[in-house]
Design a protein around this motif. Structure first.
Motif, mmCIF file in Angstrom:
data_model
loop_
_atom_site.group_PDB
_atom_site.id
_atom_site.type_symbol
_atom_site.label_atom_id
_atom_site.label_comp_id
_atom_site.label_asym_id
_atom_site.label_seq_id
_atom_site.Cartn_x
_atom_site.Cartn_y
_atom_site.Cartn_z
ATOM 1 N N LEU A 28 113.360 50.737 -19.198
ATOM 2 C CA LEU A 28 112.196 51.316 -19.477
ATOM 3 C C LEU A 28 112.259 52.465 -20.460
ATOM 4 N N TYR A 29 113.383 53.317 -20.309
ATOM 5 C CA TYR A 29 113.610 54.320 -21.415
ATOM 6 C C TYR A 29 113.834 53.706 -22.802
ATOM 7 N N TRP A 30 114.358 52.534 -22.612
ATOM 8 C CA TRP A 30 114.808 51.871 -24.041
ATOM 9 C C TRP A 30 113.491 51.205 -24.346
ATOM 10 N N LEU A 31 113.011 50.400 -23.606
ATOM 11 C CA LEU A 31 111.930 49.670 -24.269
ATOM 12 C C LEU A 31 110.492 50.676 -24.384
ATOM 13 N N CYS A 32 110.434 51.559 -24.049
ATOM 14 C CA CYS A 32 109.268 52.618 -24.224
ATOM 15 C C CYS A 32 109.319 52.909 -25.606
ATOM 16 N N PRO A 33 110.477 53.374 -26.428
ATOM 17 C CA PRO A 33 110.240 53.719 -27.778
ATOM 18 C C PRO A 33 109.728 52.563 -28.674
ATOM 19 N N VAL A 34 110.117 51.176 -28.201
ATOM 20 C CA VAL A 34 109.753 50.223 -29.119
ATOM 21 C C VAL A 34 108.094 50.157 -29.020
ATOM 22 N N ALA A 35 107.579 50.325 -27.718
ATOM 23 C CA ALA A 35 106.202 50.329 -27.381
ATOM 24 C C ALA A 35 105.528 51.122 -28.337
ATOM 25 N N LEU A 36 106.067 52.405 -28.254
ATOM 26 C CA LEU A 36 105.510 53.752 -28.945
ATOM 27 C C LEU A 36 105.453 53.662 -30.504
ATOM 28 N N LEU A 37 106.534 52.749 -31.097
ATOM 29 C CA LEU A 37 106.648 52.763 -32.320
ATOM 30 C C LEU A 37 105.665 51.509 -33.096
ATOM 31 N N LEU A 38 104.962 50.913 -32.119
ATOM 32 C CA LEU A 38 104.066 49.715 -32.428
ATOM 33 C C LEU A 38 102.744 50.552 -33.125
ATOM 34 N N PRO A 39 102.022 51.510 -32.372
ATOM 35 C CA PRO A 39 100.949 52.021 -33.018
ATOM 36 C C PRO A 39 101.480 52.871 -34.344
ATOM 37 N N ALA A 40 102.587 53.542 -34.304
ATOM 38 C CA ALA A 40 103.189 54.183 -35.556
ATOM 39 C C ALA A 40 103.046 53.198 -36.728
ATOM 40 N N LEU A 41 103.542 52.098 -36.322
ATOM 41 C CA LEU A 41 103.754 51.102 -37.427
ATOM 42 C C LEU A 41 102.102 50.522 -38.113
ATOM 43 N N VAL A 42 101.181 50.473 -37.205
ATOM 44 C CA VAL A 42 99.940 50.177 -37.335
ATOM 45 C C VAL A 42 99.289 51.293 -38.210
ATOM 46 N N ASP A 43 99.637 52.433 -37.970
ATOM 47 C CA ASP A 43 99.052 53.559 -38.701
ATOM 48 C C ASP A 43 99.563 53.499 -40.138
#
Length: 169
Positions: A28-43
């Motif tokens: 989960l600690y490795w998947l969480c950054p991927v999920a957090l980077l998606l909104p950053a990419l959209v922004d």
């Protein structure tokens, strides 16, 4: 059946056991950054790039936390596993005795045994395990132990035997 043997402390071996035991949680600690980077990419693509900065900071924090969580697990377990332990596996259960404690886990309390290289992870529940290093056992003792655990319905996977050691230079 009774096998008794002593194991010496080994932080690397304990780390490997805990990494395996808690692999789903650590994932989960490795998947969480991927999920957090998606909104950053959209922004960045659709809006103000500065709005993505907090998302990137959160992703970096999650990446940094993963090894720290494992290190904390090892540190918490090291007090009991950082000294020689005498293991006795008998019809009574699995006994671990060292300078700080002496206790038996009865067979009825165990839900399974997972073999990993040089160790067995005795599971009490999904998140409660205790690693027992077996790399000091003879081939005959290991075969007897595996057979005994299979007979109790605890060892369902094939044991992972360590391969030839690479020569370190």
């Amino acid at each position: 059946m009774m096998i008794s043997f002593e194991t010496q402390p080994d932080r690397r071996r304990l780390t490997a056991a805990l990494r395996r035991a808690y692999r789903h949680t650590l994932l989960l600690y490795w998947l969480c950054p991927v999920a957090l980077l998606l909104p950053a990419l959209v922004d960045v693509l659709l809006g103000d790039p500065l709005e993505g900065v907090p998302w990137v900071a959160a992703a970096v924090t999650a990446v940094v936390l993963s090894p720290l969580v494992l290190r904390a697990l090892v540190r918490a377990s090291w007090k009991m596993h950082g000294i020689p332990i005498t293991w006795t596996i008998s019809d009574e259960g699995v006994r671990g005795a060292n300078a700080l404690s002496d206790g038996v886990v009865r067979w009825a309390a165990l839900t399974g045994v997972e073999p990993i290289p040089g160790q067995l992870l005795f599971r009490l529940s999904r998140y409660q395990v205790f690693p027992v290093p077996i790399d000091g056992l003879s081939v005959e003792q290991r075969a007897e132990l595996y057979s005994y655990l299979r007979g109790r319905g605890l060892l369902t996977a094939d044991p992972v035997e360590p391969g030839p050691q690479a020569v370190r230079r």
